[in-house]
Design an enzyme around this catalytic site. Structure first.
Site, PDB file in Angstrom:
ATOM      1  N   LYS A 283     -12.343   7.052  -4.866  1.00 23.76           N
ATOM      2  CA  LYS A 283     -10.933   8.042  -5.091  1.00 23.76           C
ATOM      3  C   LYS A 283     -10.921   8.281  -6.559  1.00 23.76           C
ATOM      4  O   LYS A 283     -11.191   7.136  -7.189  1.00 23.76           O
ATOM      5  CB  LYS A 283      -9.900   7.141  -4.351  1.00 23.76           C
ATOM      6  CG  LYS A 283      -9.769   7.266  -2.977  1.00 23.76           C
ATOM      7  CD  LYS A 283      -8.633   6.502  -2.560  1.00 23.76           C
ATOM      8  CE  LYS A 283      -8.298   6.651  -1.248  1.00 23.76           C
ATOM      9  NZ  LYS A 283      -8.963   5.935  -0.148  1.00 23.76           N
TER      10      LYS A 283
ATOM     11  N   LYS B  51      -5.812   6.316  11.395  1.00 26.73           N
ATOM     12  CA  LYS B  51      -5.043   5.014  10.742  1.00 26.73           C
ATOM     13  C   LYS B  51      -4.808   4.159  11.647  1.00 26.73           C
ATOM     14  O   LYS B  51      -4.058   4.362  12.441  1.00 26.73           O
ATOM     15  CB  LYS B  51      -3.691   5.702   9.911  1.00 26.73           C
ATOM     16  CG  LYS B  51      -3.892   6.648   8.961  1.00 26.73           C
ATOM     17  CD  LYS B  51      -4.647   5.892   7.785  1.00 26.73           C
ATOM     18  CE  LYS B  51      -5.608   6.580   6.757  1.00 26.73           C
ATOM     19  NZ  LYS B  51      -6.441   5.796   5.958  1.00 26.73           N
TER      20      LYS B  51
HETATM   21 MG    MG Z   1      -9.440   4.373   3.349  1.00 25.92          MG
END
Ligand code: MG
Length: 366
Positions: free
Chosen positions: A265, A165
């Protein structure tokens, strides 16, 4: 078969690491997850789950999922849950947009279809490729040395693919990428996911500074056009995620050569039906995928495993075992990671059995 009722459960999923942090200082301590139970006149019940990554990641939030389901579900009573395409067209007709609201309902209906057919969902989604599927580990944003240490720990648990991240200050992110790549083996894969957190000049600084590093760059900037600009100015392999939310977005990206990998997703697309359609399109176009969801517990992990396991292996870049990130188990039968990999259940449907003692009483039903 007819839908006779829908129940909604709310469950908190605290993180094993205490919190999960990503770009621009965003962070979640406890995930607010929603489980949906769809009951039928055949005595079969199906289960689905939706769990936004807090309210600031995608245009989705946990309470919104539940109020949306309360608006939508009564209109589906009497419909056939095994007619997935028909059901999805109905959901889109009676509620515009809000794909995450529809995701858990669609997932529960796939569970019902599998139970009715006596087959695992992955068979119904196209077949089972290989013994298991490869997973990545998301590495929460921390100082560079700490992230390298965390990667080292998860590598020892068997993971070989890591998603850092980033999306913080460019100089810090450059350090993060270099510190982690240094401790990996050449065959390990590293993704730096900025989660829209960089402005274009910041993204250009990072990709220029790590041009000699074996790293993928994921969703550097907020808009599609900004990402495309960075893509056209770097030789690093490129992943798009947040801006890939429809078949049309995949077709546009493929036409512009805007990415090498897309992240699909389940709730971003509106459920397994639409995620499957997007997956099949990517296979036809020759685009590899990360198949996952925004977050979730055992039920979402099971749904991800069926979608991922029914994807031709060479097109599956990575997948995710979200149930290993949280302290609370909400169902038996969900996949559990072994050496950085997982496999879909061979039981009918999603292969999960909800733990009602954990879910508690429904907070709403119709
Ligand atoms: Mg991503």
């Amino acid at each position: 078969m007819k839908i006779t009722g829908v129940k909604v459960y709310q469950v908190d999923l605290p993180l094993c690491e205490g919190n999960y942090s990503w770009s621009e200082g965003k962070s979640v301590d406890v995930f607010d997850s929603t489980v949906v139970q769809v009951d039928t006149d055949a005595g079969i019940s199906g289960f689905g789950e939706v769990c936004p990554l807090g309210p600031a990641y995608l245009p989705a939030y946990a309470v919104g999922a539940r109020t949306g389901i309360q608006e939508l579900a009564p209109q589906l009573v009497g419909d056939d849950p095994t007619q997935l395409q028909t059901l999805n067209i109905k959901m889109d007709r009676v509620m515009k947009g809000h794909p995450y609201v529809k995701s858990a309902i669609d997932m529960a209906c796939w569970d019902i279809l599998g139970k009715a057919a006596g087959m695992p969902v992955c068979t119904l989604l196209g077949g089972r490729y290989g013994e298991d599927v490869v997973l990545y580990r998301a590495i929460s944003q921390r100082p560079a040395a700490e992230m390298a240490e965390n990667v080292s720990g998860y590598r020892a648990e068997g993971y070989r693919r890591f998603q850092l991240k980033v999306g913080g200050k460019p100089d810090d992110d450059i350090d993060r990428i270099r510190a982690v790549r240094e401790i990996l083996q050449p065959s390990d894969k590293l993704v730096a996911d900025a989660n829209t957190g960089w402005l274009m000049h910041e993204a250009m600084r990072v990709v220029n500074a790590v041009r000699d590093v074996d790293v993928y760059i994921e969703q550097p900037c907020s808009t599609y056009d900004q990402c495309l600009s960075i893509r056209r100015n770097t030789n690093l392999p490129f992943v798009l995620d947040e801006v890939i939310d429809s078949v049309a977005a995949i077709l546009k990206g493929a036409s512009d050569h805007a990415m090498d990998v897309v992240n699909i997703k389940i709730s971003k697309f509106g459920g397994l039906t639409k995620a499957r359609q997007a997956r099949d399109l990517c296979v036809s176009l020759g685009i590899a995928m990360t198949l996952e969801d925004s977050w979730g517990g055992d039920i979402i992990t099971a749904a991800i495993s069926h979608l991922a396991h029914s994807t031709p292996t060479e097109f599956l870049f990575t997948s995710t075992d979200f149930n290993s990130y949280v302290t609370t188990s909400i169902a038996d039968g969900a996949p559990h990671r072994l050496n950085g990999r997982m496999s879909a259940s061979t039981e009918p449907g999603l292969g999960i059995r909800p733990k009602f003692e954990v879910l508690g009483d429904p907070i709403w039903e119709c």
